[in-house]
Design a protein around this motif. Structure first.
Motif, short mmCIF file in Angstrom:
data_model
loop_
_atom_site.label_atom_id
_atom_site.label_comp_id
_atom_site.label_asym_id
_atom_site.label_seq_id
_atom_site.Cartn_x
_atom_site.Cartn_y
_atom_site.Cartn_z
N SER A 1 -21.50 -102.45 43.68
CA SER A 1 -21.27 -102.21 42.25
C SER A 1 -19.83 -102.54 41.87
CB SER A 1 -21.61 -100.77 41.88
OG SER A 1 -20.75 -99.85 42.53
N LEU B 1 -21.63 -100.68 36.75
CA LEU B 1 -21.59 -99.22 36.83
C LEU B 1 -22.77 -98.76 37.68
CD1 LEU B 1 -20.76 -98.35 33.11
CD2 LEU B 1 -19.18 -98.36 35.05
N ASP C 1 -23.93 -95.98 38.12
CA ASP C 1 -24.73 -94.96 37.45
C ASP C 1 -25.82 -95.57 36.58
OD1 ASP C 1 -23.23 -93.01 38.66
OD2 ASP C 1 -21.87 -92.72 36.95
N GLU C 2 -25.66 -96.87 36.20
CA GLU C 2 -26.68 -97.53 35.39
C GLU C 2 -27.88 -97.97 36.23
OE1 GLU C 2 -24.69 -99.46 31.46
OE2 GLU C 2 -24.53 -100.65 33.29
N ASN D 1 -31.03 -97.66 38.57
CA ASN D 1 -32.07 -96.65 38.60
C ASN D 1 -32.27 -96.12 40.02
OD1 ASN D 1 -35.06 -95.78 38.84
ND2 ASN D 1 -34.72 -95.88 36.62
N TYR E 1 -36.86 -102.38 35.71
CA TYR E 1 -35.98 -101.75 34.71
C TYR E 1 -35.00 -102.77 34.12
CZ TYR E 1 -38.11 -97.68 36.83
OH TYR E 1 -39.02 -96.76 37.30
N ASP E 2 -34.10 -103.27 34.92
CA ASP E 2 -33.15 -104.28 34.44
C ASP E 2 -32.69 -105.09 35.65
OD1 ASP E 2 -30.30 -105.34 33.87
OD2 ASP E 2 -31.01 -104.72 31.88
N LYS F 1 -28.51 -105.16 35.95
CA LYS F 1 -27.80 -103.89 36.09
C LYS F 1 -28.39 -102.97 37.15
CE LYS F 1 -26.32 -103.90 31.23
NZ LYS F 1 -26.40 -103.19 29.93
N SER F 2 -29.65 -103.20 37.50
CA SER F 2 -30.30 -102.28 38.43
C SER F 2 -30.97 -102.99 39.59
CB SER F 2 -31.31 -101.41 37.69
OG SER F 2 -31.90 -100.45 38.53
#
Length: 544
Positions: A254, A260, A262-263, A265, A290-291, A294-295
Motif C-alpha cells: 500500500s 490507503l 484502509d480502503e 476490503n 469491490y474495486d 484500490k482493493s
C-alpha cells in the motif's frame, strides 16, 4: 485407445429417432412404392459462410460416422412408431425398419477440421434411397452446430492472435446441457485452449480451467472468518501463518502503490487467503468484486507475495468488469512495480485473464487500444453464436438410379449442383489455396502444371484458367460395408488440422472486416451438364 477418447466417439442422445417425422413418412412411401433398392446420392453442404465471413470450419463428421455405424431401431423405437404413425401403415414396414442397418451405405467426406466453402459437398452419402433419406435430419443436426461453433472459435482465435490463451466459459449460457457439451468440444478444435466444463473435460480430454466467482469473495466479511490460517512452506517445511504474512505485505505494498490500506476490503483479503491456502500452487484471484485498483490488486499482491515467500508460484488475476484495456495495463504496471521492489521477476509473468461478455469485436477493439491481457474467458457470444444462430447446412438428393437430380428455384442460390461429384482444392504459386473445384466423377483429376478451365456454377461470364502448383483431393471414403473404413483422428489431431488448414488461406480471406471471397467453381463439363439438365427440367412458359 484411452477411455476419454472412447467417450468422445458417440453422443448417447443421437439415435435413429432423433429425426423429423417426415423422414419416416417418406421412408414408408419409398417402401410402399418398391423403391427400397433405388441407389441414391445425397450431398450435405451449405450455401453461405457464417458471421459475414468467407470461410467455415467443418466439424461433426466423427459423430455422423459413429451414428451410421450404430444405426439400428430398437424394439421400443418400433413400438413407438407403431403408435404415432397412421393405422394404414402396413405391419411389414415395421419389420423392414427393425432389420434396417447402414450396411449398404457409403460415405465420402472432407476431413473434419478442414476449412470449407459454400456449395462444396462436405459429406456425400450413397446407398439405398430409404436408409440414406433417414439420415438427413440426424446428419444436419450433428454438422450444423458443430461447424458453426468451431468456425466461431476459429474467428476468435484469429482475432486474439496465436499467443493469447482462450478459455471457454459458456456452459451456463449454452442451449441446454447437450449444447454446452457440444460447444466445449467444438470450440476446442476451433482453437480454444480449455474449458470450464468439467464433464466435457472428462468426456473429451479437454484441459479444464477455472477459478472462484464473486460469491466466494462476498462470502467473507473479515479476517476473523479464516479458520485455517497456516500453510506449510515449500522452502523449510514449517507451518507458517499466511494471514500475518499477507497483512504485513499489504502494508508494504500500500505504501509502494501510494494507496490507503484502509480502503482495501478485509473480506476480500480473507477470501484470497482462504483460497490460497486451499490452492497454493494454482492461486488465481478474481479482483473486481469491490474495486480493482484500490482493493483487488492490493489484496492479491499481498497474498501472492506471501505465497512466494513460502516457495509457491501464484498464477495471476481475473477481471470481469470495467474498462478491460485500462485495468489490465494498471494491473501489469502494479505487478512490475512490485516485482522490482521485492526483486521477484515472476510477478511480471502473471496471467491477466479478462472475461465479461466478450465477443470477437471486443477482442479486436482491445487489441487496437493496447492491453496487457494474456487470456480471455469467453462464454455467451461464443457458444450461442449470437452473431449468427445457425449455419444452414442442407442435405439434397443429387442422383437416383444413376440419373442426375437438380432442384430448381426462382432463387438461383438454391439451385442444386446435380450428380455425384469429386472435390479438388487447387493451390497457387504462393502456396495458398486458390480455388475449390467440383467435377463429375468420371472426369480426370486436374494435374499440377496443367491449365484447368474453372467456372462459376451460375454466372456464365465468370470463368478463368488455373494452373495449379498443387492439387488436393478433398474427399475420402470414411464408411463402407457397415463400418468406418479408415482411422479417425483424435480431438487434438483435428484441432491441429484446423490450424494447418486455416494457414492455407490468405489473410485477406480470413480478416474480420470485408474479407475477400474465396472462389468455389465447377469444371466446364459439369457446368454444361448442369445447365443442360436445368433447361430440360424447367417448364417452358407461355405468353398470352
Amino acid at each position: 485407445m484411452c477411455e476419454t477418447e472412447k467417450h468422445s466417439m458417440m453422443n448417447s442422445i443421437v439415435q435413429p429417432l432423433l429425426t423429423d417425422l417426415y423422414q419416416i413418412t417418406m421412408a414408408y412411401a419409398y417402401w410402399k412404392n418398391d423403391k427400397c433398392t433405388d441407389h441414391a446420392v445425397f450431398d450435405l453442404f451449405f450455401r453461405k459462410n457464417p458471421f459475414y465471413g468467407e470461410f467455415t470450419v467443418f466439424a461433426g463428421l466423427e459423430e455422423c460416422l459413429k451414428f451410421l455405424e450404430n444405426f439400428k431401431y430398437s424394439e421400443s423405437d418400433i413400438d413407438y412408431l407403431k403408435r404415432i404413425l397412421p393405422s394404414t401403415v402396413e405391419p411389414a414396414f415395421f419389420e423392414f425398419l427393425a432389420n434396417l442397418t447402414a450396411q449398404d451405405v457409403q460415405l465420402y467426406a472432407i476431413p473434419e477440421g478442414t476449412v470449407v466453402f459454400p456449395r462444396v459437398p462436405l459429406i456425400r452419402v450413397e446407398g439405398p434411397l430409404p436408409i440414406v433419406q433417414l439420415l438427413e435430419t440426424s446428419f444436419l443436426t450433428l454438422v450444423n452446430y458443430a461447424s458453426l461453433v468451431a468456425t466461431n472459435a476459429a474467428r476468435y482465435r484469429i482475432a486474439a492472435g496465436s499467443d493469447l490463451q482462450l478459455l471457454e466459459y459458456g456452459l451456463r449460457r449454452a442451449q441446454g446441457p447437450d449444447g454446452g457439451l457440444s460447444a466445449s468440444k467444438y470450440v476446442y478444435i476451433g482453437g480454444f485452449d480449455g474449458t470450464s466444463n468439467v464433464l466435457a473435460g472428462k468426456m473429451y480430454n479437454i484441459p479444464v480451467k477455472g477459478t472462484h466467482a464473486h460469491a466466494f469473495v462476498m462470502s467473507y466479511s473479515s479476517l476473523d472468518e479464516i479458520k485455517v490460517k497456516t500453510l506449510k512452506s515449500k522452502l523449510g517445511g514449517s507451518e507458517e501463518d499466511l494471514v500475518l504474512i499477507s497483512k504485513k505485505f499489504r502494508s508494504e505494498v500500500s505504501v509502494l502503490l501510494q494507496l490507503l490500506k484502509d480502503e482495501a476490503n478485509d473480506g476480500e483479503l480473507a477470501a484470497f487467503i482462504a483460497y490460497a491456502i486451499a490452492f497454493p500452487d494454482s492461486f488465481l484471484a478474481l479482483v473486481d468484486t469491490y474495486d480493482v485498483k484500490k482493493s483487488g490488486l492490493l489484496n492479491f499482491c499481498a497474498v501472492a507475495l506471501a505465497l512466494c515467500q513460502l516457495g509457491y508460484k501464484p498464477i495471476g488475476i481475473r477481471i470481469d468488469s470495467g474498462d478491460l484495456a485500462y485495468l489490465s495495463n494498471i494491473a501489469f504496471q502494479t505487478f512490475c512495480l512490485v516485482s522490482d521492489y521485492f526483486n521477484i521477476p515472476s510477478f511480471q509473468d502473471f496471467s491477466i485473464v479478462a472475461s465479461n461478455d466478450i465477443n470477437e469485436e471486443t477482442i479486436i477493439s482491445l487489441n487496437e487500444q493496447g492491453h496487457k491481457i494474456n487470456c480471455f474467458g469467453i462464454g455467451t457470444h461464443l457458444v450461442t453464436c449470437q452473431k449468427q444462430p445457425a449455419l444452414g447446412c442442407v442435405f439434397k438428393l443429387v442422383e437416383v438410379k444413376s440419373k442426375p437430380c437438380i432442384k430448381l428455384s426462382l432463387d438461383v442460390e438454391k439451385v442444386t449442383i446435380p450428380s455425384g461429384k469429386l472435390v479438388y482444392r487447387l493451390f497457387g504459386k504462393d502456396g495458398h489455396a486458390l480455388i475449390d473445384l467440383l467435377q463429375l466423377k468420371h472426369e480426370p483429376a486436374p494435374e499440377v502444371g496443367q491449365k484447368v478451365l474453372v467456372r462459376h456454377p451460375f454466372q456464365e461470364s465468370k470463368r478463368a484458367y488455373v494452373q495449379p502448383v498443387q492439387v488436393q483431393n478433398l474427399q475420402t471414403l470414411y464408411f463402407s460395408d457397415g463400418k468406418i473404413c479408415c482411422n479417425l483422428p483424435t480431438l487434438s489431431e483435428i484441432r491441429q488440422h484446423v490450424k494447418k488448414s486455416l494457414a492455407t488461406l490468405r489473410s485477406d480471406i480470413k480478416r474480420n472486416l470485408n474479407p475477400t471471397p474465396y472462389k468455389g467453381s465447377v469444371s466446364d463439363q459439369l457446368y454444361q451438364f448442369m445447365h443442360n439438365l436445368w433447361l430440360d427440367s424447367a417448364p417452358i412458359g407461355e405468353l398470352f
